[in-house]
Design a protein around this motif. Structure first.
Motif, short mmCIF file in Angstrom:
data_model
loop_
_atom_site.label_atom_id
_atom_site.label_comp_id
_atom_site.label_asym_id
_atom_site.label_seq_id
_atom_site.Cartn_x
_atom_site.Cartn_y
_atom_site.Cartn_z
N GLY A 153 0.80 -1.22 0.00
CA GLY A 153 0.00 0.00 0.00
C GLY A 153 0.84 1.27 0.00
N ARG A 154 0.33 2.28 0.72
CA ARG A 154 1.01 3.59 0.74
C ARG A 154 2.40 3.52 1.36
N LEU A 155 2.65 2.50 2.15
CA LEU A 155 3.97 2.39 2.77
C LEU A 155 5.06 2.16 1.73
N LEU A 156 4.69 1.64 0.56
CA LEU A 156 5.69 1.45 -0.48
C LEU A 156 6.14 2.79 -1.05
N GLU A 157 5.21 3.77 -1.13
CA GLU A 157 5.61 5.12 -1.54
C GLU A 157 6.57 5.72 -0.51
#
Length: 248
Positions: free
Chosen positions: A68-72
């Motif tokens: 999810g956003r943690l990859l960004e």
């Protein structure tokens, strides 16, 4: 920027996985690490289940993996560990919010998104930076343009967007602390992990926020560049100690 708060189970998982490539560890390794921080196995397993339910982790054959956003966030963090691109033609990226109104949660998520792209906030809903990095993507709520700026002194504009003396002072302090902590990793002792992981999280947080400006717009030598090089050595030693601890 402030010191890192003591880790709970969730923040420990994030700090460790965000520093790994690929960002994945088996449950048993995370439980082992948790014990070094005084976190009970049951507490860690509960946190892992909640993070999966929240869409922060997925589970596969290798263990628990960021998603999810943690990859960004991880991508922004990884970029911060590399030197700033030196090539710059004088262009700037300008991003302006066009949405008429947004909920508080949306505004917070947007600020994090802009921070991940190292955009500086000139005023509410107006963000910009030198165009030596990729710009954030535009959409129906955000207009993004790139080109030269007329009538603005680039160095003065940078000083409005970021406090360069504060960034330099923080980098110097972190370098000193890395140098002092590095000998603790030489023997790969598991008890060295809590203070070194905590310091690593503080360095990475700083490098994620450091704007990666073109060298022509920062004093030279620029302490964050030395910090990046010094942290690479520290991270290699930390990785060896971490692998040794989880294998035990």
């Amino acid at each position: 920027m402030g010191a890192i708060r003591p880790f709970n189970a969730r923040s420990l998982v994030l700090s460790v996985l965000l520093g790994l490539d690929p960002p994945v560890l088996p449950a048993r390794s995370l439980v082992t690490l948790a014990s070094l921080f005084g976190i009970a196995p049951g507490t860690m397993r509960t946190a892992l289940s909640r993070m999966v339910a929240a869409g922060e982790l997925t589970v596969d054959g290798d263990g628990y993996r960021l998603t999810g956003r943690l990859l960004e966030r991880k991508a922004a963090q990884d970029i911060g560990r590399r030197p700033a691109p030196s090539a710059w033609d004088g262009s700037w990226v300008v991003a302006v919010v066009t949405a008429p109104r947004r909920a508080i949660a949306e505004r917070r998520a947007f600020r994090t998104h802009m921070a991940n792209f190292r955009m500086g906030e000139l005023r509410p809903d107006t963000w910009l930076r030198p165009a030596n990095l990729d710009p954030p993507p535009g959409d129906d709520t955000l207009a993004v343009v790139c080109g030269p700026l007329d009538g603005a002194d680039p160095a003065a504009l940078v000083r409005r967007l970021w406090s360069l003396p504060e960034l330099a002072d923080t980098a110097v302090d972190l370098i000193r602390r890395l140098d002092a902590m590095l000998p603790a990793l030489a023997d790969r002792r598991p008890e060295a992990l809590p203070p070194t992981i905590t310091l690593a999280a503080e360095v990475v947080r700083f490098l994620r926020a450091e704007p990666l400006l073109p060298p022509t717009l920062t004093p030279q030598p620029w302490p964050p560049d030395e910090l990046r090089a010094r942290y690479h050595e520290f991270d290699v030693a930390l990785g060896r100690t971490l692998r040794h601890a989880v294998r035990r």
